[in-house]
Design a protein around this motif. Structure first.
Motif, PDB file in Angstrom:
ATOM      1  N   ALA B 317      21.831  43.717  55.851  1.00 56.21           N
ATOM      2  CA  ALA B 317      21.965  43.267  54.463  1.00 56.21           C
ATOM      3  C   ALA B 317      20.916  44.006  53.636  1.00 56.21           C
ATOM      4  N   GLN B 318      20.947  43.775  52.331  1.00 55.99           N
ATOM      5  CA  GLN B 318      19.965  44.455  51.484  1.00 55.99           C
ATOM      6  C   GLN B 318      19.341  43.487  50.495  1.00 55.99           C
ATOM      7  N   VAL B 319      18.042  43.686  50.244  1.00 55.26           N
ATOM      8  CA  VAL B 319      17.387  42.956  49.172  1.00 55.26           C
ATOM      9  C   VAL B 319      17.585  43.777  47.906  1.00 55.26           C
ATOM     10  N   HIS B 320      18.258  43.200  46.931  1.00 63.32           N
ATOM     11  CA  HIS B 320      18.457  43.918  45.671  1.00 63.32           C
ATOM     12  C   HIS B 320      17.240  43.658  44.790  1.00 63.32           C
ATOM     13  N   ALA B 321      16.190  44.467  45.015  1.00 63.73           N
ATOM     14  CA  ALA B 321      14.908  44.199  44.364  1.00 63.73           C
ATOM     15  C   ALA B 321      14.926  44.597  42.895  1.00 63.73           C
ATOM     16  N   VAL B 322      15.456  45.776  42.619  1.00 68.95           N
ATOM     17  CA  VAL B 322      15.569  46.241  41.232  1.00 68.95           C
ATOM     18  C   VAL B 322      17.032  46.616  41.021  1.00 68.95           C
ATOM     19  N   GLU B 323      17.668  46.033  39.999  1.00 65.68           N
ATOM     20  CA  GLU B 323      19.108  46.206  39.852  1.00 65.68           C
ATOM     21  C   GLU B 323      19.443  46.711  38.445  1.00 65.68           C
ATOM     22  N   ASP B 324      19.766  47.984  38.362  1.00 68.24           N
ATOM     23  CA  ASP B 324      20.235  48.574  37.101  1.00 68.24           C
ATOM     24  C   ASP B 324      19.295  48.256  35.929  1.00 68.24           C
ATOM     25  N   VAL B 325      18.054  48.759  36.051  1.00 66.99           N
ATOM     26  CA  VAL B 325      17.048  48.477  35.032  1.00 66.99           C
ATOM     27  C   VAL B 325      16.855  49.705  34.137  1.00 66.99           C
ATOM     28  N   SER B 326      16.904  49.509  32.834  1.00 65.08           N
ATOM     29  CA  SER B 326      16.680  50.602  31.883  1.00 65.08           C
ATOM     30  C   SER B 326      15.717  50.146  30.787  1.00 65.08           C
ATOM     31  N   PHE B 327      14.768  51.007  30.460  1.00 68.56           N
ATOM     32  CA  PHE B 327      13.902  50.728  29.315  1.00 68.56           C
ATOM     33  C   PHE B 327      13.182  52.005  28.911  1.00 68.56           C
ATOM     34  N   GLY B 519      15.840  40.859  39.772  1.00 61.91           N
ATOM     35  CA  GLY B 519      15.968  42.311  39.804  1.00 61.91           C
ATOM     36  C   GLY B 519      16.442  42.946  38.508  1.00 61.91           C
ATOM     37  N   ARG B 520      16.917  42.130  37.574  1.00 61.85           N
ATOM     38  CA  ARG B 520      17.416  42.703  36.325  1.00 61.85           C
ATOM     39  C   ARG B 520      16.526  42.320  35.150  1.00 61.85           C
ATOM     40  N   ILE B 521      16.567  43.171  34.118  1.00 60.64           N
ATOM     41  CA  ILE B 521      15.961  42.776  32.851  1.00 60.64           C
ATOM     42  C   ILE B 521      16.973  41.893  32.142  1.00 60.64           C
ATOM     43  N   VAL B 522      16.598  40.629  31.873  1.00 58.89           N
ATOM     44  CA  VAL B 522      17.556  39.751  31.206  1.00 58.89           C
ATOM     45  C   VAL B 522      17.372  39.768  29.692  1.00 58.89           C
ATOM     46  N   PRO B 576      27.206  45.109  42.965  1.00 64.89           N
ATOM     47  CA  PRO B 576      26.806  44.319  41.799  1.00 64.89           C
ATOM     48  C   PRO B 576      27.366  44.912  40.505  1.00 64.89           C
ATOM     49  N   ALA B 577      27.616  44.042  39.556  1.00 65.08           N
ATOM     50  CA  ALA B 577      28.118  44.494  38.260  1.00 65.08           C
ATOM     51  C   ALA B 577      26.986  45.210  37.525  1.00 65.08           C
ATOM     52  N   PRO B 578      27.315  46.209  36.706  1.00 68.84           N
ATOM     53  CA  PRO B 578      26.265  46.865  35.927  1.00 68.84           C
ATOM     54  C   PRO B 578      25.669  45.903  34.894  1.00 68.84           C
ATOM     55  N   SER B 579      24.430  46.190  34.479  1.00 69.33           N
ATOM     56  CA  SER B 579      23.799  45.351  33.461  1.00 69.33           C
ATOM     57  C   SER B 579      24.347  45.749  32.087  1.00 69.33           C
ATOM     58  N   VAL B 580      24.962  44.799  31.416  1.00 67.88           N
ATOM     59  CA  VAL B 580      25.495  45.052  30.073  1.00 67.88           C
ATOM     60  C   VAL B 580      24.762  44.140  29.094  1.00 67.88           C
ATOM     61  N   TYR B 581      24.376  44.713  27.962  1.00 71.03           N
ATOM     62  CA  TYR B 581      23.527  43.965  27.041  1.00 71.03           C
ATOM     63  C   TYR B 581      24.196  43.743  25.685  1.00 71.03           C
ATOM     64  N   ASP B 582      23.907  42.584  25.087  1.00 71.49           N
ATOM     65  CA  ASP B 582      24.255  42.331  23.689  1.00 71.49           C
ATOM     66  C   ASP B 582      23.024  42.664  22.857  1.00 71.49           C
ATOM     67  N   THR B 583      23.227  43.380  21.764  1.00 73.93           N
ATOM     68  CA  THR B 583      22.102  43.644  20.874  1.00 73.93           C
ATOM     69  C   THR B 583      22.014  42.514  19.866  1.00 73.93           C
ATOM     70  N   ARG B 589      17.582  43.276  23.053  1.00 72.44           N
ATOM     71  CA  ARG B 589      18.842  43.183  23.803  1.00 72.44           C
ATOM     72  C   ARG B 589      18.769  42.072  24.840  1.00 72.44           C
ATOM     73  N   VAL B 590      19.913  41.422  25.044  1.00 70.62           N
ATOM     74  CA  VAL B 590      19.982  40.307  25.991  1.00 70.62           C
ATOM     75  C   VAL B 590      21.100  40.578  26.979  1.00 70.62           C
ATOM     76  N   LEU B 591      20.835  40.346  28.245  1.00 72.00           N
ATOM     77  CA  LEU B 591      21.824  40.593  29.298  1.00 72.00           C
ATOM     78  C   LEU B 591      23.028  39.686  29.108  1.00 72.00           C
ATOM     79  N   LYS B 592      24.214  40.317  29.176  1.00 72.44           N
ATOM     80  CA  LYS B 592      25.455  39.554  29.105  1.00 72.44           C
ATOM     81  C   LYS B 592      25.664  38.870  30.443  1.00 72.44           C
ATOM     82  N   GLU B 593      25.967  37.596  30.419  1.00 73.41           N
ATOM     83  CA  GLU B 593      26.182  36.891  31.687  1.00 73.41           C
ATOM     84  C   GLU B 593      27.477  37.367  32.319  1.00 73.41           C
ATOM     85  N   VAL B 594      27.402  37.532  33.668  1.00 69.64           N
ATOM     86  CA  VAL B 594      28.627  37.979  34.346  1.00 69.64           C
ATOM     87  C   VAL B 594      29.346  36.786  34.956  1.00 69.64           C
TER      88      VAL B 594
END
Lengths: 313, 594
Positions: B317-327, B519-522, B576-583, B589-594
């Protein structure tokens, strides 16, 4: 389950490797079985004939294959010195030495655990120094020294126990224990030293932990705090070290059994080496390795039973 | 009303040195007294003395009285015998400690650890003790209490373990609960839950609480009265409102000035240093440049760690430590990654420096692709990005003089300067030059962290990743180090990636803030936007849990229960789904809930 399979596989693999190394090393040494049987002054043609009939002229790998198949099917060959089948011979001697191993380990643990705990509880006080000094004395003096001292004291002056000899436990158990006691004590003193130090250091770190403070804050008595809360956590590491010591123990019994003329596994190994009884050397080394590894496997499995944090995956 | 506990001129020594010199205060029945102070103030020693546990750590009560008002009359605990103390410990005074991870015996079940204390003090049968243990677990609101009884400590989370420890302390209905930094090792949401729990138990049982902490915000939230300690002495005692509104002692004023308070940056455009007592320098806000110039650009960064298992130790298995982070981090600015333990903030910082290798994504530092560099090129590039770690006791080599440790990175990169440069760096971090000859153990924690900063500065980096760099420091030292970092930023145009769990510190130092969860920026945005207008549910929960250093805004009451953080471990085929944000605002920006 995967853990047990893993361990068993690794034990089997190690044993195979050990058998290979023993076999190759004993074959590289000058002088082969035929030479040992017939002596160095023998007729070269007769020697060659014996080699041929024993299969010593076959490639080494074929010889190894034949030997390991024999080991696995229970045909361990015949000892050159004792002129007996090796299997039953070793089985007999292993039982005798098992008595010494178990007794010396019991002596060592019953003395080392209280001493180590006592030292840890009184850390950096005179009790600690006394225990450390005792331990150091045990480590620094060799087993045979203790053996000689014990013979002088218990056999010669006090006359309580026999100075040497061997009685098989199946014939007379009390007699066997009496004969095994002094060699066990000599071995136990050395073992005890290591185990005392291990118990002390493990207990010291455990007594410094927060759950010990919590136990005291509950109002539990010191006896419960140390002997239940503390020791339950220390016993695992101590057992592990004790298991590793079994390996050293088999090295030490070679000397000690010879000193006490106790005809066990150590004595047998010594005789095999002395007389270059190659088939017997191979088998004894193999058996000792197997016993040591299986002991450690048992210790590891015990650890799982003691410590709930280690789960068998 | 007679005091429940009256400590009078207590003096406690450790092999010659006095850890507590002259401490006197009372605790009335049913009141919460906070003992507050920095490390070495003697606050823990005082509480351990009351339980007479200090002897087991090598301490000795030299003088003074510790009078407990028992049903049979007052008793001086300093002179009580062992049997009496065993009755009092756990029977009349319960105690909880800092580390829930090590407070429980790992090889005994929860049931055994709850019942053995009970049966020590009360004549209960095994069945009765078990029933009482179950009752206690329900009282501290542990989910599935029946199952917990059979479990071992390692099967419980940190928050649950601390609830068990509280249940153990509460077992015999003590009249006093001593809590020694019980929430310091916990995440902020768990801290809020535990504080609310202690408050509720106190109200329901009428017991008094002696609460030891270094955290003024926690004090403000739960204390009735406060005892401020400094180097073994009580410097000030008073009701909580009084202490905060009108501190009399110089030390209390300094302590309060050093505490960042969540919300105090409201309306300010840029981070500004804390105004410390005895430091009259003008406080200038750190205004970022008018046109922001990006330095570090992180896109879709993903880091995973393998979980091995089975006979062949394969990755299962894998630990998803950092997941699609952009800044993006701009030159001369601070961007903070904030979140609770396990949220991936540290892994993110390490991935950027390639101390761990990311799985995918891109990291550009000043236009150069960090992830594309070969080993030697990466080494050269590390000159431009340095790191400061949390524990200054572990991050310096104990066998090397400080001079060697500061000049080592310069030698590594062939930079001239040597000793002269090292001396200048010490000036820079406000340490005397003769410290160059010293070894790390001769320095205090704050001084060591200054050395760590000097070492990072030695190669003139443009980016410094500060991973919980002030978390292990006392609050007054923390304030000085924070001020130093801000001063260096203004002078040297440094960019900080500031990784922290402390919302109040983050609010103080950041230009931009990214809140991480699983793991994500929310939520990410300018500091004012994220703190004054939090949009994501998790950011709001975090803000609600943070204690505020102001007794007028108490919020930790009732039954607080935050949603536990789910496991970041997923099967190998998990996509995992990509991180999609609402501005929601400018750069907010705020992470869109999946």
């Amino acid at each position: 389950m995967a853990y047990i399979i893993n361990r068993l596989l690794s034990v089997a693999l190690t044993l195979l490797l050990i058998s290979l190394i023993t076999f190759v090393v004993t074959n590289i040494l000058p002088g082969d079985v035929a030479m040992v049987i017939m002596g160095t002054q023998s007729n070269p043609e007769a020697l060659e004939g014996l080699r041929e009939s024993l299969g010593l002229n076959d490639p080494l790998i074929v010889q190894y294959g034949r030997w390991i198949t024999g080991m696995l099917t229970g045909d361990w060959g015949r000892s050159l010195v004792f002129k007996e089948a090796i299997g039953p011979l070793i089985a007999d001697k292993v039982t005798a030495s098992a008595l010494i191993v178990v007794m010396s380990m019991s002596i060592a643990l019953t003395a080392a655990i209280p001493l180590g705990v006592w030292a840890a509880v009184h850390r950096d006080k005179w009790q600690d120094n006394a225990a450390s000094t005792t331990a150091l004395l045990g480590v620094s003096l060799p087993d045979f020294f203790w053996g000689i001292m014990l013979i002088l004291l218990f056999a010669r002056y006090l006359g309580w126990l026999p100075s040497s000899g061997f009685v098989h436990p199946a014939e007379d158990f009390v007699g066997a224990v009496r004969h095994a006691f002094l060699p066990s004590l000599a071995l136990g003193l050395g073992l005890m030293a290591h185990l005392t130090r291990m118990t002390r250091s493990t207990m010291t770190s455990i007594l410094g932990q927060e759950f010990i403070r919590v136990a005291r804050a509950k109002g539990l008595t010191e006896r419960t705090v140390i002997w239940r809360y503390g020791l339950a956590n220390a016993i695992g590491p101590v057992m592990t070290v004790a298991g590793l010591q079994v390996g050293y123990l088999f090295g030490s019994i070679i000397v000690i059994e010879s000193l006490f003329n106790f005809t066990g596994m150590g004595w047998l190994t010594y005789q095999a080496l002395l007389n270059r009884d190659i088939p017997l050397i191979q088998s004894t080394v193999f058996v000792i390795a197997a016993v040591v590894m299986i002991t450690n496997l048992i210790v590891d499995l015990l650890y799982v039973a003691i410590d709930p944090r280690i789960k068998l995956p | 009303m007679t005091a429940l506990v009256s400590i009078d001129k207590l003096r406690v020594g450790f092999g010659g040195a006095a850890a507590v010199k002259d401490v006197s205060f009372d605790i009335a029945p049913g009141e919460t007294v906070c003992i507050v102070g920095e490390s070495g103030s003697g606050k823990s020693v005082t509480s351990l003395s009351l339980m007479r546990l200090v002897e087991f750590g090598g301490g000795e009560i030299l003088d003074g009285r510790l009078v407990l008002d028992r049903e049979s009359g007052p008793l001086d605990l300093a002179r009580a015998d062992t049997e009496t103390m065993q009755q009092i410990r756990g029977g009349e005074i319960g105690m909880i400690f800092q580390e829930p991870m090590t407070s429980l015996n790992p090889v005994f079940t929860i049931e055994r650890q709850l019942t053995d204390g009970l049966r020590m003090h009360q004549p209960l049968s095994a069945t009765q003790a078990r029933a009482r243990a179950l009752e206690l677990l329900k009282e501290v609101r542990i989910p599935e209490p029946e199952r917990r009884l059979r479990q071992y400590p390692h099967e419980l989370s940190g928050g649950m373990r601390q609830r068990v420890v509280i249940a153990i302390a509460m077992a015999c209905r003590p009249r006093l609960l001593i809590a020694d930094e019980p929430t310091t090792a916990l995440d902020v949401t768990i801290q809020a839950e535990i504080l609310a729990l202690i408050n509720r138990l106190k109200r329901e049982t009428g017991m008094a609480v002696m609460f030891i902490t270094h955290d003024m915000a926690v004090v403000a939230q739960i204390a009735d009265r406060v005892v401020v300690m400094y180097r073994g002495d009580v410097v000030e005692t008073g009701p909580v409102a009084e202490i905060f509104a009108n501190p009399r002692a110089e030390y209390t004023r300094a302590l309060l000035a050093a505490v960042p308070r969540l919300g105090e940056m409201k309306g300010k455009a840029a981070p500004e240093p804390l105004r410390l007592v005895g430091d009259d320098r003008a406080v200038t806000p750190l205004t970022p440049r008018a046109v922001p110039e990006p330095l570090l650009e992180v896109r879709n960064l993903t880091t995973r760690f393998p979980v091995k298992g089975g006979v062949l130790r394969r990755t299962v298995a894998q630990v998803h430590a950092v997941e699609d982070v952009s800044f993006t981090l701009n030159k001369g600015e601070t961007l903070s990654l904030v979140g609770e333990s396990g949220c991936g903030k540290s892994s993110c910082g390490r991935s950027i420096l390639r101390l761990v290798e990311p799985v995918s994504g891109s990291v550009f530092l000043g236009g150069d692709d960090v992830l594309a560099q070969t080993k030697p090129a990466l080494r050269a590039m590390r000159r431009r990005m340095q790191m400061i770690f949390q524990d200054p006791f572990a991050s310096l080599n104990p066998y090397m003089r400080l001079q060697a440790q500061i000049t080592e990175p310069m030698k590594n990169f062939g930079i001239d300067g040597g000793i002269e440069k090292a001396a200048e760096l010490l000036d820079r971090v406000d340490l005397p030059r003769d410290y160059l000859r010293r070894f790390p153990h001769e320095l205090s924690g704050g001084q060591r962290q200054r050395i760590a900063i000097a070492r990072a500065l030695a190669v003139s980096p443009s980016l410094i990743v500060a991973d919980e760099a002030v978390s292990a420091l006392d609050v007054s030292v923390q304030a000085q180090v924070l001020n130093l970092m801000m001063e260096l930023q203004a002078d040297l145009d440094l960019s900080f990636l500031f990784i922290s769990h402390d919302m109040a510190v983050v609010e103080r130092v950041s230009h931009h803030v990214a809140v991480m969860y699983l793991g994500r920026i929310v939520e990410i945005g300018p500091r004012a936007a994220v703190f004054e207008n939090p949009q994501h549910a998790y950011t709001r929960a975090l803000m609600a849990a943070v204690p505020i250093a102001d007794p007028a805004t108490r919020k930790l009451d009732g039954d607080l229960r935050f949603k536990p953080i789910p496991s970041p471990i997923f099967p190998l085929d998990h996509q995992p789904a990509p991180s999609v944000y609402d501005t929601v605002g400018q750069n907010h920006r705020v992470l869109k809930e999946v």
